[in-house]
Design a protein around this motif. Structure first.
Motif, PDB file in Angstrom:
ATOM      1  N   MET A 110       0.645  -1.140  -0.006  1.00 25.62           N
ATOM      2  CA  MET A 110       0.082  -0.174   0.073  1.00 25.62           C
ATOM      3  C   MET A 110       0.900   1.297   0.135  1.00 25.62           C
ATOM      4  O   MET A 110       1.761   1.356   0.878  1.00 25.62           O
ATOM      5  CB  MET A 110      -0.995  -0.083   1.305  1.00 25.62           C
ATOM      6  CG  MET A 110      -1.979   1.168   1.113  1.00 25.62           C
ATOM      7  SD  MET A 110      -2.749   1.303   2.810  1.00 25.62           S
ATOM      8  CE  MET A 110      -3.660  -0.069   2.760  1.00 25.62           C
ATOM      9  N   GLY A 111       0.777   2.186  -0.890  1.00 28.26           N
ATOM     10  CA  GLY A 111       1.563   3.637  -1.010  1.00 28.26           C
ATOM     11  C   GLY A 111       1.061   4.337   0.151  1.00 28.26           C
ATOM     12  O   GLY A 111       0.143   4.059   0.990  1.00 28.26           O
ATOM     13  N   ASN A 112       1.399   5.558   0.296  1.00 27.75           N
ATOM     14  CA  ASN A 112       1.412   6.408   1.289  1.00 27.75           C
ATOM     15  C   ASN A 112       0.195   7.208   1.165  1.00 27.75           C
ATOM     16  O   ASN A 112      -0.517   7.429   2.078  1.00 27.75           O
ATOM     17  CB  ASN A 112       2.666   7.464   1.019  1.00 27.75           C
ATOM     18  CG  ASN A 112       4.042   7.055   1.783  1.00 27.75           C
ATOM     19  OD1 ASN A 112       4.199   5.909   2.411  1.00 27.75           O
ATOM     20  ND2 ASN A 112       5.032   7.605   1.337  1.00 27.75           N
ATOM     21  N   ARG A 113      -0.450   7.444   0.105  1.00 34.30           N
ATOM     22  CA  ARG A 113      -1.601   8.224  -0.127  1.00 34.30           C
ATOM     23  C   ARG A 113      -2.755   7.296   0.397  1.00 34.30           C
ATOM     24  O   ARG A 113      -3.554   7.763   1.324  1.00 34.30           O
ATOM     25  CB  ARG A 113      -1.678   8.794  -1.416  1.00 34.30           C
ATOM     26  CG  ARG A 113      -3.197   9.491  -1.576  1.00 34.30           C
ATOM     27  CD  ARG A 113      -3.191   9.999  -3.048  1.00 34.30           C
ATOM     28  NE  ARG A 113      -4.360  10.612  -3.169  1.00 34.30           N
ATOM     29  CZ  ARG A 113      -5.018  11.026  -4.245  1.00 34.30           C
ATOM     30  NH1 ARG A 113      -4.332  10.997  -5.372  1.00 34.30           N
ATOM     31  NH2 ARG A 113      -6.245  11.712  -4.261  1.00 34.30           N
ATOM     32  N   PRO A 114      -2.838   6.121  -0.030  1.00 28.62           N
ATOM     33  CA  PRO A 114      -3.927   5.092   0.521  1.00 28.62           C
ATOM     34  C   PRO A 114      -3.924   4.924   1.717  1.00 28.62           C
ATOM     35  O   PRO A 114      -4.837   4.988   2.562  1.00 28.62           O
ATOM     36  CB  PRO A 114      -3.916   3.877  -0.275  1.00 28.62           C
ATOM     37  CG  PRO A 114      -3.015   4.177  -1.640  1.00 28.62           C
ATOM     38  CD  PRO A 114      -2.300   5.349  -1.199  1.00 28.62           C
ATOM     39  N   LEU A 115      -2.475   4.932   2.434  1.00 29.55           N
ATOM     40  CA  LEU A 115      -2.450   4.455   4.009  1.00 29.55           C
ATOM     41  C   LEU A 115      -3.049   5.787   4.643  1.00 29.55           C
ATOM     42  O   LEU A 115      -3.582   5.866   5.738  1.00 29.55           O
ATOM     43  CB  LEU A 115      -1.149   4.377   4.263  1.00 29.55           C
ATOM     44  CG  LEU A 115      -0.821   3.908   5.734  1.00 29.55           C
ATOM     45  CD1 LEU A 115      -1.506   2.829   6.314  1.00 29.55           C
ATOM     46  CD2 LEU A 115       0.540   3.762   5.882  1.00 29.55           C
TER      47      LEU A 115
ATOM     48  N   LEU B 213      -7.193   8.448   7.979  1.00 33.33           N
ATOM     49  CA  LEU B 213      -7.847   9.628   8.291  1.00 33.33           C
ATOM     50  C   LEU B 213      -9.103   9.284   8.263  1.00 33.33           C
ATOM     51  O   LEU B 213      -9.929   9.542   9.205  1.00 33.33           O
ATOM     52  CB  LEU B 213      -7.696  10.626   6.985  1.00 33.33           C
ATOM     53  CG  LEU B 213      -8.332  11.820   7.336  1.00 33.33           C
ATOM     54  CD1 LEU B 213      -7.724  12.564   8.514  1.00 33.33           C
ATOM     55  CD2 LEU B 213      -8.027  12.588   5.857  1.00 33.33           C
ATOM     56  N   LEU B 214      -9.555   8.334   7.279  1.00 31.77           N
ATOM     57  CA  LEU B 214     -11.185   8.066   7.487  1.00 31.77           C
ATOM     58  C   LEU B 214     -11.503   7.204   8.938  1.00 31.77           C
ATOM     59  O   LEU B 214     -12.538   7.209   9.283  1.00 31.77           O
ATOM     60  CB  LEU B 214     -11.584   7.024   6.237  1.00 31.77           C
ATOM     61  CG  LEU B 214     -12.876   6.473   6.191  1.00 31.77           C
ATOM     62  CD1 LEU B 214     -13.705   7.753   5.806  1.00 31.77           C
ATOM     63  CD2 LEU B 214     -12.839   5.633   4.917  1.00 31.77           C
ATOM     64  N   PHE B 215     -10.709   6.071   9.051  1.00 26.34           N
ATOM     65  CA  PHE B 215     -10.777   5.368  10.401  1.00 26.34           C
ATOM     66  C   PHE B 215     -10.908   6.191  11.493  1.00 26.34           C
ATOM     67  O   PHE B 215     -11.750   6.274  12.510  1.00 26.34           O
ATOM     68  CB  PHE B 215      -9.910   4.094  10.625  1.00 26.34           C
ATOM     69  CG  PHE B 215      -9.934   3.488  11.645  1.00 26.34           C
ATOM     70  CD1 PHE B 215     -10.770   2.690  11.813  1.00 26.34           C
ATOM     71  CD2 PHE B 215      -9.227   3.859  12.737  1.00 26.34           C
ATOM     72  CE1 PHE B 215     -11.064   1.873  13.045  1.00 26.34           C
ATOM     73  CE2 PHE B 215      -9.226   2.943  13.936  1.00 26.34           C
ATOM     74  CZ  PHE B 215     -10.032   2.024  14.162  1.00 26.34           C
TER      75      PHE B 215
ATOM     76  N   LEU C 299     -14.097   6.906  13.926  1.00 23.08           N
ATOM     77  CA  LEU C 299     -14.006   6.586  15.308  1.00 23.08           C
ATOM     78  C   LEU C 299     -14.329   7.920  16.285  1.00 23.08           C
ATOM     79  O   LEU C 299     -15.185   7.699  17.216  1.00 23.08           O
ATOM     80  CB  LEU C 299     -12.583   6.141  15.690  1.00 23.08           C
ATOM     81  CG  LEU C 299     -12.404   5.882  17.158  1.00 23.08           C
ATOM     82  CD1 LEU C 299     -13.064   4.825  17.521  1.00 23.08           C
ATOM     83  CD2 LEU C 299     -10.922   5.664  17.320  1.00 23.08           C
ATOM     84  N   MET C 300     -13.932   9.174  15.777  1.00 22.61           N
ATOM     85  CA  MET C 300     -13.965  10.107  16.676  1.00 22.61           C
ATOM     86  C   MET C 300     -15.679  10.574  16.502  1.00 22.61           C
ATOM     87  O   MET C 300     -16.230  11.001  17.440  1.00 22.61           O
ATOM     88  CB  MET C 300     -13.359  11.189  16.119  1.00 22.61           C
ATOM     89  CG  MET C 300     -11.868  11.355  16.497  1.00 22.61           C
ATOM     90  SD  MET C 300     -10.833  12.639  16.032  1.00 22.61           S
ATOM     91  CE  MET C 300     -10.992  13.602  17.180  1.00 22.61           C
TER      92      MET C 300
ATOM     93  N   MET D 128      -6.932  16.247  14.551  1.00 22.16           N
ATOM     94  CA  MET D 128      -6.448  15.278  15.414  1.00 22.16           C
ATOM     95  C   MET D 128      -6.202  14.280  14.418  1.00 22.16           C
ATOM     96  O   MET D 128      -5.087  13.372  14.370  1.00 22.16           O
ATOM     97  CB  MET D 128      -7.380  15.101  16.259  1.00 22.16           C
ATOM     98  CG  MET D 128      -7.217  16.107  17.550  1.00 22.16           C
ATOM     99  SD  MET D 128      -6.070  15.857  18.482  1.00 22.16           S
ATOM    100  CE  MET D 128      -6.286  14.425  19.529  1.00 22.16           C
ATOM    101  N   ALA D 129      -7.421  13.907  13.400  1.00 19.47           N
ATOM    102  CA  ALA D 129      -7.430  12.746  12.624  1.00 19.47           C
ATOM    103  C   ALA D 129      -6.227  12.789  11.565  1.00 19.47           C
ATOM    104  O   ALA D 129      -5.484  11.877  11.292  1.00 19.47           O
ATOM    105  CB  ALA D 129      -8.630  12.620  11.631  1.00 19.47           C
TER     106      ALA D 129
END
Length: 110
Positions: A1-6, A11-13, A17-18, A77-78
């Motif tokens: 997995m590349g940096n952008r998808p990671l 960020l989405l996760f 969660l927040m 924060m995310a």
């Protein structure tokens, strides 16, 4: 997995969660034990970005200002957690390459 998808998945996760934590706390239901530690854990994982996010908390009287403040806080924060995940991945990759580079391939040893 590349940096952008990671970065994007992290960020989405964290945003999800927040948001779940915020909605749960605003619902008035008793919070499970996992929610008691999630804010502290996210603050620690997002250091030094969480220090910047704490500067956003000012007393506000307008509901619109509160929503904008909370949105900016959650986004900062995310994003901080996501950047720290990328930095950790880069550090681990660098360390692995460093150790692999110190060993000679078997073809050179003979």
């Amino acid at each position: 997995m590349g940096n952008r998808p990671l970065f994007e998945w992290t960020l989405l996760f964290v945003l999800c969660l927040m948001l779940v934590e915020l909605l749960w706390r605003r619902s008035g239901l008793p919070a499970p034990n996992a929610l008691q530690w999630s804010g502290t854990l996210l603050s620690i994982v997002s250091i030094p970005w969480s220090v910047l996010a704490l500067e956003l908390f000012r007393a506000t009287t307008s509901p619109i200002t509160r929503v904008l403040r909370d949105f900016a806080f959650m986004l900062l924060m995310a994003a901080g957690v996501s950047v720290n995940v990328l930095l950790l991945r880069a550090a681990v990759t660098w360390i692995i390459r460093l150790f692999r580079g110190t060993r000679r391939p078997r073809s050179e040893e003979q």
